[in-house]
Design an enzyme around this catalytic site. Structure first.
Site, PDB file in Angstrom:
ATOM      1  N   GLY A 130       0.797  -1.218   0.000  1.00 35.42           N
ATOM      2  CA  GLY A 130       0.000   0.000   0.000  1.00 35.42           C
ATOM      3  C   GLY A 130       0.828   1.265   0.000  1.00 35.42           C
TER       4      GLY A 130
ATOM      5  CG  HIS B   5       5.413   4.866  -5.089  1.00 32.49           C
ATOM      6  ND1 HIS B   5       5.886   4.109  -6.153  1.00 32.49           N
ATOM      7  CD2 HIS B   5       5.965   4.303  -3.978  1.00 32.49           C
ATOM      8  CE1 HIS B   5       6.688   3.165  -5.706  1.00 32.49           C
ATOM      9  NE2 HIS B   5       6.745   3.248  -4.391  1.00 32.49           N
TER      10      HIS B   5
ATOM     11  CG  HIS C   6       3.234   0.665  -5.407  1.00 36.75           C
ATOM     12  ND1 HIS C   6       3.466   1.751  -4.597  1.00 36.75           N
ATOM     13  CD2 HIS C   6       3.805  -0.400  -4.794  1.00 36.75           C
ATOM     14  CE1 HIS C   6       4.162   1.360  -3.538  1.00 36.75           C
ATOM     15  NE2 HIS C   6       4.384   0.065  -3.632  1.00 36.75           N
TER      16      HIS C   6
END
Length: 283
Positions: free
Chosen positions: A31, A34, A37
């Site tokens: 999680g 940014h 990801h």
């Protein structure tokens, strides 16, 4: 986009998708997403028909004095970003859902976890491989995408998949950088403005390594020495390691024949940052 925190829901959804002939792509994350990801999600979309993202800050991969409690979390923001990317399924379980009882079974890859980051973070990779093995069993994906920024993690997961015959293809995604060269990381949020500026020394040192390689330098020690020199020129930077290894086996190289990974870990203030240069391999 479906959002669930239950393993049983994920299993049912994936079963349905597979019955309709869909190819499943998985992007495991912790999680606080940014652009790095999100690039993994885009790659997963290219290689599959149904993209699932897991969001789970995995307690068993953090050491006793590491930043588990402090690690940034913002599920609402993450979900908005994933919806925008056209993600199909998000699995955001609680610790209790993933580890409902005392964990007595772990997955451990030997040898290649004992160097680089593994030498300084004992137990870290055992936590990573255990949770990723669980996610592979929950999702049974056809492909899974991991970022090259965590180069050792990619090598370790590839080895686990090979050794344990997981029916999943691991896709390696290139490092995504800020416009000034800093490798994107959820931990960059810890840096104050002065440290943020100092952190550029990591990518600068790797640029110097690349220059040497482009000029024909193949002696690993010469390259390591240059990288150390550049890193040590920044007063706020405390070098943890600089290594030149084979990207798949992580074996130390003395001479670079074809492929090489120049991997570095440094503390900028109290924040540990990693970065690397992959040479001789296109991803």
């Amino acid at each position: 986009m479906i959002v669930t925190d239950k393993i049983s829901n994920v299993r049912n959804i994936i079963k349905e998708q597979k019955l309709s002939g869909k190819k499943i792509g998985l992007v495991p994350t912790m999680g606080y997403l940014h652009e790095g990801h999100l690039s993994l999600v885009r790659i997963a979309k290219k290689h599959s028909d149904f993209v699932a993202v897991s969001i789970f800050v995995n307690p068993i991969q953090f050491g006793p004095n590491e930043d588990f409690d402090r690690y940034p979390r913002d599920l609402e923001r993450d979900l908005k970003l994933l919806e925008k990317e056209g993600c199909d399924l998000v699995f955001a379980p609680s610790v209790e859902e993933m580890y409902p009882s005392e964990l007595l079974t772990t997955v451990n890859v030997d040898k290649i976890t004992e160097k680089l980051c593994g030498a300084f973070r004992p137990g870290h990779f055992k936590g990573v491989t255990t949770v990723v093995a669980k996610l592979f069993n929950i999702f049974t994906p056809d492909i899974a995408v991991f970022g090259q920024k965590d180069a050792q993690q990619v090598a370790v997961i590839k080895k686990m998949v090979e050794d344990l015959n997981f029916p999943v293809e691991i896709i390696k995604a290139p490092i995504v950088r800020e416009s000034d060269g800093l490798a994107m990381s959820s931990r960059n949020v810890y840096l104050n403005p002065e440290e943020r500026k100092a952190a550029l020394i990591l990518s600068k040192s790797l640029k110097e390594a690349e220059k040497l390689l482009l000029n024909g330098e193949r002696n690993a020690n010469t390259i390591i020495k240059k990288v150390n020199e550049v890193l040590n020129s920044e007063p706020l930077c405390k070098v943890q390691y600089v290594s030149c290894v084979h990207p798949d086996t992580l074996e130390d190289l003395t001479y670079i024949k074809d492929k090489a990974l120049i991997a570095i870990a440094c503390f900028i203030g109290t924040t540990r940052l990693i970065d690397n240069l992959l040479w001789g391999e296109n991803i």
